[in-house]
Structure formats: C-alpha cells, structure tokens
Design a protein around this motif. Structure first.
Motif, PDB file in Angstrom:
ATOM      1  N   LEU A 186      41.059 -37.416   4.422  1.00  0.00           N
ATOM      2  CA  LEU A 186      41.039 -38.826   4.044  1.00  0.00           C
ATOM      3  C   LEU A 186      39.658 -39.252   3.568  1.00  0.00           C
ATOM      4  O   LEU A 186      39.518 -39.981   2.577  1.00  0.00           O
ATOM      5  N   GLU A 187      38.619 -38.788   4.254  1.00  0.00           N
ATOM      6  CA  GLU A 187      37.260 -39.167   3.875  1.00  0.00           C
ATOM      7  C   GLU A 187      36.793 -38.471   2.599  1.00  0.00           C
ATOM      8  O   GLU A 187      36.061 -39.054   1.803  1.00  0.00           O
ATOM      9  N   ARG A 188      37.230 -37.260   2.391  1.00  0.00           N
ATOM     10  CA  ARG A 188      36.733 -36.464   1.269  1.00  0.00           C
ATOM     11  C   ARG A 188      37.515 -36.697  -0.013  1.00  0.00           C
ATOM     12  O   ARG A 188      36.947 -36.692  -1.115  1.00  0.00           O
ATOM     13  N   GLU A 189      38.826 -36.918   0.100  1.00  0.00           N
ATOM     14  CA  GLU A 189      39.698 -36.906  -1.069  1.00  0.00           C
ATOM     15  C   GLU A 189      40.290 -38.264  -1.452  1.00  0.00           C
ATOM     16  O   GLU A 189      40.922 -38.377  -2.500  1.00  0.00           O
ATOM     17  N   PHE A 190      40.099 -39.310  -0.616  1.00  0.00           N
ATOM     18  CA  PHE A 190      40.769 -40.581  -0.868  1.00  0.00           C
ATOM     19  C   PHE A 190      39.763 -41.729  -0.938  1.00  0.00           C
ATOM     20  O   PHE A 190      38.681 -41.669  -0.357  1.00  0.00           O
ATOM     21  N   ARG A 195      42.729 -45.296   1.829  1.00  0.00           N
ATOM     22  CA  ARG A 195      42.653 -45.121   3.285  1.00  0.00           C
ATOM     23  C   ARG A 195      43.207 -46.335   4.023  1.00  0.00           C
ATOM     24  O   ARG A 195      43.725 -46.217   5.136  1.00  0.00           O
ATOM     25  N   ASP A 196      43.100 -47.512   3.406  1.00  0.00           N
ATOM     26  CA  ASP A 196      43.636 -48.720   4.029  1.00  0.00           C
ATOM     27  C   ASP A 196      45.159 -48.687   4.141  1.00  0.00           C
ATOM     28  O   ASP A 196      45.745 -49.466   4.911  1.00  0.00           O
ATOM     29  N   GLN A 257      27.860 -31.173  -1.806  1.00  0.00           N
ATOM     30  CA  GLN A 257      28.082 -32.275  -2.739  1.00  0.00           C
ATOM     31  C   GLN A 257      29.095 -33.292  -2.225  1.00  0.00           C
ATOM     32  O   GLN A 257      29.147 -34.418  -2.719  1.00  0.00           O
ATOM     33  N   LYS A 258      29.925 -32.891  -1.269  1.00  0.00           N
ATOM     34  CA  LYS A 258      30.973 -33.803  -0.778  1.00  0.00           C
ATOM     35  C   LYS A 258      31.087 -33.685   0.741  1.00  0.00           C
ATOM     36  O   LYS A 258      32.140 -33.399   1.287  1.00  0.00           O
TER      37      LYS A 258
END
Length: 265
Positions: A186-190, A195-196, A257-258
């Motif tokens: 969720l943090e890396r791809e969205f 996320r909401d 980088q991510k």
C-alpha cells in the motif's frame, strides 16, 4: 539408522566447517514476495537473508532461483531444488514438505473496502456475505483455507497487488494478507487517495509462522532440515534474528529509490 547416524556425525563437525570453505551448496527455489523474498532487494529479501546466514552457520552456501509460487512448489517437489523459500505453516502441506523451525512470526489480517471499515467479526462465518479476494496458489492458514474452499463468494487473482487494486476499486470487499506485506504494498504502490479506500479491520486473523520448506522423500532432506534448524538455533542465540527484523523495519532490504519505512505505521 544409518541416515540418522550420518546426520549426527555431520552436525558434530559443523562448528569447524562453518568457519572454513563451504562443504555443501544448496539450490533453493524462491519467489517475488517483497519485502520477504525478492531479487530486487538486498540479500534477496529479509527471509532469504536469514536462511542464507542460518545455513552459513553450518558451512552451507545457497543459490536462489526465483520463479512464480506454483512453479516453485512443483519444481521443488520434482527434485529440481533442495528446498523452497518460504511458506507459512500449513498442516495440509505436511504430506509433501517438512517445515523447518520457525523463521519469523507475522500477523495475518483483513483489509476491507473502506465502506466496510466498521464491520465486526469474530468468526469467519460473520464475513461470509462479503466478496473475498485471495491470491492464487497461496495458503494463508488452515482455518482460512477451509473457509475459502467452502465459500463460493471468493475470487482469485494472480498477485496481492491485484487484490489490493480490486479492493480499492470495490471489485472485492475483503482481502486477507499478512500485515507487513499489506503495509509495504500500500505504501509503495498506491497513492494517498487510493489508500483512503482501504481499511484494516480487527481482530487480526491469526499469527502465522514462516518456514523453509524441505521436500519429503529426497535422500538429503533430513540432513538439510537438520542443518538449517541448527543454524536457526545459532542465529537465535546470537541475537541475529532480532537484528534482521530491525533492519527490515528500517528499510534496509528495500530498493533505495522506493523505500517504505515500516516503523512509520
């Protein structure tokens, strides 16, 4: 008895062997399941870092070969690999694989589309009306595997990311995933807005333990299992398992980088 005697003899030699050149090299099938296992991560991921170091404690080197989960299962059972990294403890898998001593323990949780964020549940039957997404080929735990098998309101997708996308879009209502992987994706791809659309509901489903899977019926299976278990014991005594978990939470294994800082939850 001869096999058992050989294992005991070799394990007795391990302390001296582990400090010299490797006397054995294993090929282990693995998958792309960040942040636990991935060729895009430092040391091929958190779990593979532990496996590598545990086996090095016994003088054993490892070569990882990454492939899709189903193919990794089939190839390992067919004898193409010495072991598989990694699997949750599942009783139904014990006919074909030995489970090593636990590598880590993680929480299995439910994410839901945000319109169900206040949903209550205590038994899996309480959520049987919700359309559940699962990731093809994965077994989560014994109870959930039975529920999925007997529930027609379940759809499969190829990856966890696809299931989270379906959750965001409202194509499914609920999705089980281990807490760390869910947070990481969720943090890396969205985006923040995406996320909401997703919420975690309580309680968590269960605590699952992760293991090296060693195929049964192979000539060296018991030896490999014994060597790995001895190595895990040594890492535990040395405090290294705690150190590896700290590195994971600090983002050490991730692509620079991510990065996702797990401790910012």
């Amino acid at each position: 008895m001869r096999i058992v005697s050989t294992i005991i003899f070799l394990l007795a030699l391990v302390p001296s062997l582990s400090h010299g050149h490797a006397w054995l090299k294993l090929r282990i099938a693995t998958t792309e399941y960040a942040p636990y296992t991935s060729t895009d991560l430092q040391h091929d991921g958190y779990i593979n870092h532990i496996i590598t170091d545990a086996l090095l404690e016994t003088g054993v080197e490892v070569e990882y070969v990454a492939m899709p989960w189903e193919k990794a299962l089939e190839a390992t059972l067919a004898g193409e690999f010495d072991a598989l990294s990694y699997g949750n403890f599942i009783r139904s898998r014990e006919d074909e694989f030995f489970h090593s001593k636990p590598i880590s323990a993680e929480s299995l949780i439910f994410y839901v589309n945000s319109k169900y964020e206040n949903r209550q549940w205590s038994e899996l039957s309480d959520i049987a009306d919700l359309k559940m997404g699962i990731t093809e080929g994965y077994l989560y735990n014994d109870e959930l595997a039975t529920f999925v098998k007997n529930n027609k309101n379940v759809v499969k997708r190829a990856t966890d990311k696809e299931n989270l996308e379906a959750l965001v879009n409202g194509d499914i209502d609920i999705f089980p995933i281990d807490e760390l992987t869910g947070w990481y994706l969720l943090e890396r791809e969205f985006t923040d807005a995406e996320r909401d659309e997703v919420a975690r509901i309580t309680p968590f489903i269960s605590t699952v333990t992760t293991h090296l899977l060693v195929p049964k019926g192979k000539p060296d299976s018991q030896l490999i299992l014994s060597l790995f278990n001895k190595g895990i014991e040594e890492l535990t005594l040395e405090g290294k398992l705690t150190r590896f978990k700290r590195l994971l939470k600090e983002g050490y294994y991730q692509h620079p980088q991510k990065k996702v800082n797990y401790d910012r939850r």
